[in-house]
Scaffold this active site. Structure first.
Site: not given
Ligand code: URA
Length: 436
Positions: A85-88, A192-193, A188, A173, A125
């Site tokens: 996966d990629k996360h931006s 999830k990843k 965070s 937060r 997205t």
């Molecule tokens: N994206 C996230 O999923 N968590 C954060 O804390 C900031 C950006």
């Protein structure tokens, strides 16, 4: 264990032990640790920080609050392929995920992409994909397994079983000024990843006015934390620092970004294609699908230019309930003209992003409805030359709202009489042994 004792320890700059962090996160999920105690914890971390070991423990505790997506067992589902996966960290006009996910899937990788919604000026997205009629983003875990088995890719929202501690803590937060904390962001994102049970992750950390991290120093701090904690938690992670001082590509909005993504999947060139290919190539090399970056780039270009990636995008859209009409309809168009000739030297990204949000193309608060047809097309990048009266942007919105935002957007870019250098797209890469 007393919650107040742990809060005091962190407040005074101490290092929390594994059992202490687990006690806090487990208690928070059960309701034994209250929202106000967790707010105090988030603030103590935002001020005092966490060392990499503490951050990795926090990440694992948040992951353990939920379930892992299962890997196929070779039985009913098809045989195992590397899962990536990629996360931006999010930026203006960043539609890379829409192209990257199906593109990797046609290179024999599985891409279970859990994505988010937009809040503020950077779009989400899922919101972009929901511009496609019928497109669903909410599925149960077994449905996601089936879509992945059939298409090699899905792009969907987190179920309540994916790192629920993060879902609760993120909301807190957001209202306690503790979003911009490197350890909290790291935990965070990675919790999830990790829940997606991946073999490799590439992080695109955006740097600049239109990104989450405004300065290279802050972006580098986050990138180092993500690479280190990902590695400690068993998820090989690289991080790319990429420019976000101007929109990525031409389109900013929802339907308009899907349209640009389809153009790129059909072979259009430009910075979005270039960046997508670089990030994909990193993953292809690290999963041994390609020997080096050069052969990876060639493979990826072939998969786009042959139409395979576009076909896979259409298959994923259909599997997720969508009916893709092309191009997706947009609101009425209004050109924004260059007041004089000159070289584009600067974009006010906040003004561009905020205009889309104020016109209904983004959310001011969680739950707001989105007008998918609103958007902006930016016809150039920093360094490009414009003649007087040539369109620099095209705004898509209702006729009644147009005058106000044409004025805002006319002030959102500068033209210089001096030649202006173009900006590099990739600023730095971390955690990459030797790809070339
Ligand atoms: N994206 C996230 O999923 N968590 C954060 O804390 C900031 C950006």
């Amino acid at each position: 264990m007393l919650v107040t004792a742990l809060l005091r320890k962190k407040r005074d700059g101490g290092t929390l032990q594994r059992d202490e962090i687990e006690f806090l996160i487990d208690g928070y999920c059960r309701g034994d640790v209250t929202e106000y105690q967790m707010s105090a914890f988030a603030m103590a971390v935002a001020i005092r920080g966490m060392d990499p070991g503490e951050t990795a423990t926090l990440t694992r505790a948040m992951l353990a609050s939920g379930k892992l997506l299962q890997r196929p067992d070779g039985g009913e589902l098809k045989t195992e392929r590397p899962r990536v996966d990629k996360h931006s960290t999010g930026g203006l006009g960043d539609k890379v995920s829409l192209i990257l996910a199906p593109l990797l899937a046609v290179c024999d990788l599985d891409v279970p992409m859990i994505s988010g919604r937009g809040l503020g000026s950077t779009g989400g997205t899922l919101d972009k994909l929901e511009s496609i009629a019928g497109f669903q983003t909410h599925f149960e875990a077994d449905q996601l397994d089936r879509i992945l088995a059939d298409c090699g890719v899905f792009i969907a929202g987190a179920t309540q079983h994916i790192a629920p501690a993060d879902q609760k803590l993120y909301a807190l937060r957001d209202v306690t000024a503790t979003v911009e904390s490197v350890p909290l962001i790291t935990a965070s994102i990675l919790s999830k990843k990790l829940a997606a049970n991946l073999d490799a992750l590439v992080m695109d950390v955006k740097v600049g006015d239109a990104g989450f991290m405004k300065t290279p120093e802050r972006a580098l701090e986050l990138a180092k934390s993500l690479v280190s904690v990902g590695g400690q938690a068993g998820l090989p992670t690289t991080a790319w620092l990429t420019d976000m001082d101007q929109p990525l590509g031409e389109a900013v909005g929802n339907a308009i970004e899907v349209n640009e993504s389809v153009e790129i999947l059909r072979g259009a060139g430009g910075p979005v294609r270039d960046l997508t290919i670089e990030l994909c190539a990193d993953l292809l090399v690290r999963t041994n699908v390609a020997d080096d970056m050069e052969s990876a780039r060639a493979m990826l270009a072939q998969r786009i230019d042959s139409g395979l990636a576009m076909e896979r995008f259409e298959r994923m859209v259909a599997a997720q309930g969508g009916k893709l009409t092309q191009p997706l309809p947009l609101a009425a168009s209004h050109p924004i003209l260059a007041p004089r000739q000159g070289y584009l030297s600067h974009f006010d990204c906040a003004a561009i992003g905020d205009s889309v949000v104020c016109l209904g193309g983004g959310r001011r608060k969680v739950g707001d409805r989105i007008d998918h047809q609103v958007g902006i097309r930016v016809h150039g990048r920093v360094g490009d030359f414009f003649e007087k009266s040539q369109p620099v942007m095209t705004l898509h919105c209702s006729v009644t709202q147009a005058d106000e935002y044409i004025k805002v957007l006319a002030d959102s870019f500068d033209l210089s009489s001096e030649r202006v250098e173009s900006r590099p797209l990739v600023l730095e890469r971390l955690g990459i042994p030797s790809l070339e």
